[in-house]
Scaffold this active site. Structure first.
Site, mmCIF file in Angstrom:
data_model
loop_
_atom_site.group_PDB
_atom_site.id
_atom_site.type_symbol
_atom_site.label_atom_id
_atom_site.label_comp_id
_atom_site.label_asym_id
_atom_site.label_seq_id
_atom_site.Cartn_x
_atom_site.Cartn_y
_atom_site.Cartn_z
ATOM 1 C CG HIS A 1 -2.141 -0.947 0.818
ATOM 2 N ND1 HIS A 1 -2.306 -2.173 1.400
ATOM 3 C CD2 HIS A 1 -3.110 -0.832 -0.121
ATOM 4 C CE1 HIS A 1 -3.353 -2.771 0.859
ATOM 5 N NE2 HIS A 1 -3.861 -1.982 -0.066
ATOM 6 C CB CYS B 1 -9.777 -0.916 -9.654
ATOM 7 S SG CYS B 1 -10.211 -1.988 -8.283
HETATM 8 C C1 PEP Z 1 -6.678 -4.614 -5.083
HETATM 9 O O1 PEP Z 1 -6.628 -5.467 -4.207
HETATM 10 O O2 PEP Z 1 -6.285 -4.793 -6.253
HETATM 11 C C2 PEP Z 1 -7.231 -3.278 -4.783
HETATM 12 C C3 PEP Z 1 -7.468 -2.416 -5.742
HETATM 13 O O3 PEP Z 1 -7.428 -2.989 -3.484
HETATM 14 P P1 PEP Z 1 -6.250 -2.537 -2.491
HETATM 15 O O4 PEP Z 1 -5.001 -2.415 -3.291
HETATM 16 O O5 PEP Z 1 -6.667 -1.260 -1.891
HETATM 17 O O6 PEP Z 1 -6.208 -3.679 -1.531
#
Ligand code: PEP
Ligand code: MG
Length: 755
Positions: free
Chosen positions: A369, A682
């Site tokens: 993240h 996404c």
């Molecule tokens: C994902 O898991 O691809 C996503 C978009 O969510 P995050 O990266 O916030 O876990």
């Protein structure tokens, strides 16, 4: 062989040195006096100080006993002769007959031929060698352990003088790093592309010790005792706060080991001894840390290495307690390159964004993240550069080449000029992408692809107009939660969402409900500790178990929407029943809003993330209950391959363009084709042109990504014949290769697709 002569002891020597250091005269004169005092106190005929110069050369800077003409003339490479050997291994060397040592290298200009025995120690700063201090005697003699230790202590005090900047040009001696004085290139992994020039700002500031020699050792002992007690209390609190007592699992074991180390008599005993030799408590802690670091170089056993790292950590804590706080906070340079071992997303957000130009980490992976947040900030990120922290210091100039995974430390004029030219060229390219802003993302065969933004910060939203994005495909609501120190109440949340909707104007925004847990923690929410947090209590699992939180968030969204279009998405849904439960809470909130006479959204779309593979086998039941689906490939891939998305050791193991992933997307787009349920991707892969190309070839027509990716992905889409690629991919669906990457790159090249 002669025995070690009696001498007056470390404490007295240190006191005399303190007076010399604090005295008048230039740094060089003080160094000359210092070696004279050492030679006298240690009953040695020679004492010499060699300082590291550019090009890893050790230069004689001061001597008592050797030929004065040799000063600044005698130089040796690291590894050359006994002095070079001490620097190369960063450890003391005592030889009673230097001439018979295999590494002996005779320097006639010094006139050292009459001296037989030698004791030398490295001058260390932050674990790095910045010089060598040596004494020599005419007689063949064995140096006592106590003398070795004393010379090491003296060398540590001397390190301050060497790095003061008065002895060698600070440009050379910064951080006192053998590596610091030469330009260097290090390789890492590209976590976010881009190029930046700036000055290093260390995420964890090194503690600067200004007072090395004690006025009153008894007082220093007392300060140490108090600091240790405070550290113990803090560790106990930490263990209690995380409820890591009995049955706390592996983490509890680690913490317990940590606590045992903190009570380690050997460690504390060595610090006490160092205080007894005349050092301040801080200097004594550092002295013991220097020894530890020297040991660390020799250790290969991973378990022991970890434990020594624990001790490093404890040292930092202890120093912090000794200095009564978190040490001095360094002011962040205007163009800062943040360097860290690892970092959480919230920590990154604590920095002044306007000054932040790039992020460099010893660890890290592309879907962690912190990398995602850095991408939102549109700064280049390099990860997995082991040892980078040992080679940089605050203020070093660096060039971060995120495209090629390279870091240039203290670059020469040629690299800097090249980087500046490249930054200008990129600005031009950006302008070209910006020119695409009003053009549709339409493939050569007329397929429209929706390109949306991933967002979470208000600055992301500023990119809407600039990029010409079709909307916000993923608004990570946890990000505004992460940057606050207290839980935002309904009006505060509603205000955030209202602003997002206002900035987005008439373009759709997909709000994802809180996805906390895993590496996204909130300072004011104790989610407990899972052994495997990515698969633990996170996202909708928390939302359904703590419905008040979810309810409040949905209420705030309905309030913020007014009569606008509202799109809500639930994260980490693993079974349809979870969606049904979440939806029920949403329906209740809609009903309540209506009962209160509130304006209701003119349209409400509900969707889920597809991150947990189990959902793939519930598609008909799921699709009939939702309006859209968004594939979170970051999480999905970690579950598909059972491969931690945050683990640097695994980040290259499975490729996003592997046949398994390609087939997953093909099956998904076929199963949903007729349903009217839009499928978006996404995760981070959607923003990489080659991956985005593959996704379009597999039938996907909606992608959501960070702002910097919209231009490159649009340029790619506009140069692609989607159906032709579909046929090509179908042909390779059963490929035994681990990845189709090379094949797809070749396809792009042969078909003129702009990647
Ligand atoms: C994902 O898991 O691809 C996503 C978009 O969510 P995050 O990266 O916030 O876990
Ligand atoms: Mg996810």
């Amino acid at each position: 062989m002669a025995q070690a002569p009696a001498w007056s002891g470390a404490r007295l020597l240190l006191r005399r040195l303190r007076d010399v250091m604090a005295g008048q005269g230039s740094a060089e004169e003080r160094l000359a006096q210092t070696v004279r005092v050492i030679a006298g106190e240690m009953v040695a005929e020679v004492c010499s100080a060699y300082i590291m110069r550019a090009g890893e050369l050790l230069e004689l800077f001061a001597t008592e006993g050797l030929n004065p003409e040799a000063i600044h003339n005698t130089r040796m490479r690291v590894g050359e002769g006994l002095i070079g050997d001490i620097a190369a291994h960063a450890r003391p060397l005592a030889v009673s007959d230097a001439w018979s040592h295999p590494n002996f290298s005779y320097k006639p200009e010094t006139g050292e031929d009459i001296y037989r025995s030698l004791l030398g120690v490295p001058i260390l700063k932050g674990g790095r060698v910045i010089g060598v201090l040596a004494v020599q005697n005419k007689a063949e003699r064995a140096y006592a352990e106590e003398e070795v230790e004393t010379l090491e202590t003296v060398a540590m005090v001397l390190a301050e003088l060497v790095t003061s900047g008065d002895l060698v040009d600070p440009g050379e001696s910064i951080a006192g790093d053998t590596n610091a004085i030469v330009p260097r290139r290090m390789e890492g992994v590209r976590l976010n592309p881009g190029l930046a020039i700036g000055k290093v700002h260390l995420h964890q500031q090194r503690i600067v010790i200004t007072r090395m020699v004690a006025e009153n050792p008894a007082e220093e002992e007392e300060r140490l005792r108090e600091a240790i007690a405070a550290m113990h209390a803090q560790l106990d609190d930490l263990i209690a706060a995380h409820d890591l007592g009995a049955g706390g699992g592996e983490l509890a074991d680690v913490m317990e080991t940590y606590r045992l180390f903190a009570q380690d008599r050997g460690w504390i005993g060595r610090i006490r001894e160092a205080i007894n030799s005349g050092l301040t408590a801080e200097a004594a802690v550092q002295r013991v840390q220097n020894d530890m670091r020297a040991r660390m170089r020799e250790v290969t056993d991973p378990y022991l290495k970890e434990r020594l790292l624990d001790l490093e950590d404890l040292t930092a804590r202890l120093l912090m307690h000794l200095q009564g706080g978190f040490g001095q906070q360094m002011e962040m340079p205007e163009e800062a390159i943040l360097v860290a071992r690892a970092m959480g997303p919230a920590e990154l957000l604590d920095y002044d964004r306007r000054k932040l130009k790039a992020l460099v980490m010893e660890e890290g992976s592309a879907t962690s993240h912190v990398a995602i947040v850095a991408r939102a900030l549109d700064i280049p990120v390099l990860g997995r550069i082991p040892g980078v922290l040992d080679r940089v210091d605050n203020g070093d100039t660096v060039v971060v080449d995120g495209d090629n995974g390279q870091l240039f430390l203290r670059p020469g004029a040629d690299v800097l000029d090249g980087a500046r030219a490249s930054i200008e060229a990129r600005a031009l390219l950006r302008a070209q992408y910006a020119a695409l802003r009003h053009l549709p993302a339409q493939t050569l065969d007329g397929q429209s692809v929706k390109l949306q933004l991933n967002a979470g910060l208000l600055i992301d939203l500023g990119n809407m107009a600039e990029t010409g994005a079709d909307g916000i495909g993923l608004y990570r609501t946890e990000i505004p939660f992460m940057v606050r120190s207290a839980y935002p109440d309904v009006p505060t949340q509603a205000e955030i969402y209202r602003r997002v909707l206002e900035i987005a104007d008439d373009k759709p925004v997909t709000f994802r409900t809180l996805d906390i847990g895993g590496d996204k923690t909130l300072p004011y929410f104790d989610g407990g500790v899972d052994e495997n947090p990515a698969m633990g209590w996170r996202a909708i699992r928390i939302g359904l178990d703590r419905p008040a939180m979810l309810r409040q968030q949905l209420r705030a969204m309905i309030l913020a929407a007014g009569d606008r279009h509202l799109r809500i998405m639930f994260p980490m849904i693993a079974e349809v029943a979870e969606l049904v439960d979440a939806r029920r809470i949403l329906d209740d909130e809609m009903q309540l809003a209506q009962d209160r006479g509130q304006t209701l959204p003119n349209r409400l779309d509900v969707g889920t993330m597809l991150e947990v593979p189990a959902l793939m086998w519930q598609l008909p039941a799921l699709i009939s209950r939702i309006d859209f689906l968004s594939v979170g490939s970051n999480d999905l891939l970690q579950f598909l391959f059972a491969c931690d998305r945050g683990s640097p050791r695994l980040s290259d193991r499975y490729d996003t363009l592997s046949p398994a992933v390609m087939n997953f997307f093909r099956d998904l787009s076929r199963s949903t084709a007729e349903s009217g349920c839009t499928v978006t991707v996404c995760g981070e892969m959607a923003g990489r042109p080659l991956e985005a190309m593959a996704l379009i070839g597999l039938g996907l027509r909606s992608l959501s990504m960070s702002a910097g990716s919209i231009g490159p992905v649009k340029a790619m889409a506009r140069s692609l014949d989607a159906h032709r690629l579909t046929t090509f991919l179908d042909h390779h669906s059963q490929s035994p290769n681990r990845s189709l990457r090379t094949l797809l790159k070749g396809y792009a090249r042969d078909h003129g697709v702009v990647i």
